[in-house]
Design an enzyme around this catalytic site. Sequence first.
Site, PDB file in Angstrom:
ATOM      1  N   HIS A  89       0.508   3.333  10.108  1.00 45.93           N
ATOM      2  CA  HIS A  89      -0.170   2.144  10.639  1.00 45.93           C
ATOM      3  C   HIS A  89       0.857   1.095  11.030  1.00 45.93           C
ATOM      4  O   HIS A  89       1.963   1.046  10.498  1.00 45.93           O
ATOM      5  CB  HIS A  89      -1.169   1.571   9.628  1.00 45.93           C
ATOM      6  CG  HIS A  89      -0.578   1.283   8.282  1.00 45.93           C
ATOM      7  ND1 HIS A  89      -0.393   2.270   7.335  1.00 45.93           N
ATOM      8  CD2 HIS A  89      -0.121   0.135   7.709  1.00 45.93           C
ATOM      9  CE1 HIS A  89       0.144   1.744   6.250  1.00 45.93           C
ATOM     10  NE2 HIS A  89       0.341   0.443   6.451  1.00 45.93           N
TER      11      HIS A  89
ATOM     12  N   ASP B  39      -6.764  -6.687   8.297  1.00 47.03           N
ATOM     13  CA  ASP B  39      -6.212  -6.386   6.975  1.00 47.03           C
ATOM     14  C   ASP B  39      -7.020  -7.139   5.909  1.00 47.03           C
ATOM     15  O   ASP B  39      -7.366  -8.320   6.077  1.00 47.03           O
ATOM     16  CB  ASP B  39      -4.733  -6.793   6.899  1.00 47.03           C
ATOM     17  CG  ASP B  39      -4.024  -6.150   5.718  1.00 47.03           C
ATOM     18  OD1 ASP B  39      -3.160  -5.286   5.956  1.00 47.03           O
ATOM     19  OD2 ASP B  39      -4.346  -6.511   4.571  1.00 47.03           O
TER      20      ASP B  39
ATOM     21  N   GLY C 174       8.045   0.179   1.441  1.00 46.37           N
ATOM     22  CA  GLY C 174       6.899  -0.563   0.911  1.00 46.37           C
ATOM     23  C   GLY C 174       5.558  -0.065   1.421  1.00 46.37           C
ATOM     24  O   GLY C 174       4.558  -0.786   1.368  1.00 46.37           O
TER      25      GLY C 174
ATOM     26  N   HIS D 214      -4.590  11.785  11.586  1.00 45.98           N
ATOM     27  CA  HIS D 214      -3.873  11.463  10.352  1.00 45.98           C
ATOM     28  C   HIS D 214      -2.413  11.881  10.475  1.00 45.98           C
ATOM     29  O   HIS D 214      -2.091  13.075  10.488  1.00 45.98           O
ATOM     30  CB  HIS D 214      -4.508  12.155   9.135  1.00 45.98           C
ATOM     31  CG  HIS D 214      -3.786  11.852   7.868  1.00 45.98           C
ATOM     32  ND1 HIS D 214      -4.073  10.755   7.097  1.00 45.98           N
ATOM     33  CD2 HIS D 214      -2.740  12.472   7.275  1.00 45.98           C
ATOM     34  CE1 HIS D 214      -3.261  10.722   6.064  1.00 45.98           C
ATOM     35  NE2 HIS D 214      -2.425  11.764   6.151  1.00 45.98           N
TER      36      HIS D 214
ATOM     37  N   ASN E 290       5.800  -0.126   7.781  1.00 45.21           N
ATOM     38  CA  ASN E 290       6.455   0.190   6.516  1.00 45.21           C
ATOM     39  C   ASN E 290       6.428   1.698   6.346  1.00 45.21           C
ATOM     40  O   ASN E 290       5.366   2.321   6.512  1.00 45.21           O
ATOM     41  CB  ASN E 290       5.721  -0.468   5.341  1.00 45.21           C
ATOM     42  CG  ASN E 290       5.772  -1.982   5.411  1.00 45.21           C
ATOM     43  OD1 ASN E 290       6.743  -2.563   5.879  1.00 45.21           O
ATOM     44  ND2 ASN E 290       4.702  -2.630   4.952  1.00 45.21           N
TER      45      ASN E 290
ATOM     46  N   HIS F 188      -1.143   6.644   5.656  1.00 47.76           N
ATOM     47  CA  HIS F 188      -1.654   6.975   6.997  1.00 47.76           C
ATOM     48  C   HIS F 188      -0.915   6.007   7.913  1.00 47.76           C
ATOM     49  O   HIS F 188      -1.058   4.788   7.747  1.00 47.76           O
ATOM     50  CB  HIS F 188      -3.176   6.783   7.046  1.00 47.76           C
ATOM     51  CG  HIS F 188      -3.812   7.102   8.368  1.00 47.76           C
ATOM     52  ND1 HIS F 188      -4.897   7.951   8.499  1.00 47.76           N
ATOM     53  CD2 HIS F 188      -3.545   6.658   9.626  1.00 47.76           C
ATOM     54  CE1 HIS F 188      -5.247   8.021   9.776  1.00 47.76           C
ATOM     55  NE2 HIS F 188      -4.444   7.230  10.479  1.00 47.76           N
TER      56      HIS F 188
ATOM     57  N   THR G 131       2.084   1.518   1.260  1.00 45.58           N
ATOM     58  CA  THR G 131       1.136   1.763   0.168  1.00 45.58           C
ATOM     59  C   THR G 131      -0.011   2.680   0.589  1.00 45.58           C
ATOM     60  O   THR G 131      -0.645   3.293  -0.264  1.00 45.58           O
ATOM     61  CB  THR G 131       0.553   0.440  -0.368  1.00 45.58           C
ATOM     62  OG1 THR G 131      -0.089  -0.249   0.704  1.00 45.58           O
ATOM     63  CG2 THR G 131       1.649  -0.440  -0.957  1.00 45.58           C
TER      64      THR G 131
HETATM   65  P1  AMP Z   1       1.337  -0.907   3.795  1.00 42.11           P
HETATM   66  O1  AMP Z   1       1.750  -1.649   2.563  1.00 42.11           O
HETATM   67  O2  AMP Z   1       2.277  -1.063   4.963  1.00 42.11           O
HETATM   68  O3  AMP Z   1       1.035   0.550   3.506  1.00 42.11           O
HETATM   69  O4  AMP Z   1       0.014  -1.589   4.301  1.00 42.11           O
HETATM   70  C1  AMP Z   1      -1.257  -1.264   3.821  1.00 42.11           C
HETATM   71  C2  AMP Z   1      -2.147  -2.410   4.196  1.00 42.11           C
HETATM   72  O5  AMP Z   1      -3.487  -1.978   4.124  1.00 42.11           O
HETATM   73  C3  AMP Z   1      -1.999  -3.623   3.280  1.00 42.11           C
HETATM   74  O6  AMP Z   1      -1.604  -4.758   4.052  1.00 42.11           O
HETATM   75  C4  AMP Z   1      -3.404  -3.788   2.692  1.00 42.11           C
HETATM   76  O7  AMP Z   1      -3.781  -5.129   2.525  1.00 42.11           O
HETATM   77  C5  AMP Z   1      -4.266  -3.068   3.703  1.00 42.11           C
HETATM   78  N1  AMP Z   1      -5.512  -2.536   3.178  1.00 42.11           N
HETATM   79  C6  AMP Z   1      -5.669  -1.799   2.049  1.00 42.11           C
HETATM   80  N2  AMP Z   1      -6.967  -1.459   1.911  1.00 42.11           N
HETATM   81  C7  AMP Z   1      -7.634  -1.995   2.961  1.00 42.11           C
HETATM   82  C8  AMP Z   1      -8.992  -2.007   3.377  1.00 42.11           C
HETATM   83  N3  AMP Z   1      -9.962  -1.391   2.671  1.00 42.11           N
HETATM   84  N4  AMP Z   1      -9.327  -2.688   4.507  1.00 42.11           N
HETATM   85  C9  AMP Z   1      -8.377  -3.314   5.218  1.00 42.11           C
HETATM   86  N5  AMP Z   1      -7.070  -3.332   4.897  1.00 42.11           N
HETATM   87  C10 AMP Z   1      -6.694  -2.677   3.779  1.00 42.11           C
HETATM   88 ZN    ZN Z   2      -5.553   9.300   7.162  1.00 45.24          ZN
END
Ligand code: AMP
Ligand code: ZN
Length: 115
Positions: A101, A32, A94, A48, A88, A99, A96
């Site tokens: 994860h 992350d 929450g 996806h 999330n 996709h 963001t």
């Molecule tokens: P969520 O808020 O559960 O959707 O988690 C998205 C996560 O993706 C967050 O913890 C971000 O810090 C992480 N994130 C966003 N962009 C990148 C990136 N380019 N490389 C690695 N992690 C990322």
């Molecule tokens: Zn995707």
Amino acid sequence: MRDENCLFCKIIAGEIPSSVVFENEKVFAFKDINPQAPVHIIIVPKDHIACADEINSVNSTSVAACFEAVPEIAKKMGLDNGYRVINNCGADGGQTVMHLHFHLIGGEKLSEKIV
Ligand code: AMP
Ligand code: ZN
């Protein structure tokens, strides 16, 4: 299946750089960019799937593959004392990046305040 506008699809394809920690046919995992603990790994299905709410009997093999990868990734990251896996989902959850994860978090004693 890929979504052309999706950040994590671009990371999986190598079009956006990431710090890869694991990859197989169905799963991709990377550090992350904004870690919430000493170890914070994002585990994604290569297919996806937007969010947990879109998991179904057809795509759940990709989800299972993510969880099957967890012990190997945890071992590789030295999480011998335990860890937390978090998803999330949607606005209230929450999420963001749309996709699906799983956050694999550890490397210290985690707060017991959330689940
Ligand atoms: P969520 O808020 O559960 O959707 O988690 C998205 C996560 O993706 C967050 O913890 C971000 O810090 C992480 N994130 C966003 N962009 C990148 C990136 N380019 N490389 C690695 N992690 C990322
Ligand atoms: Zn995707």
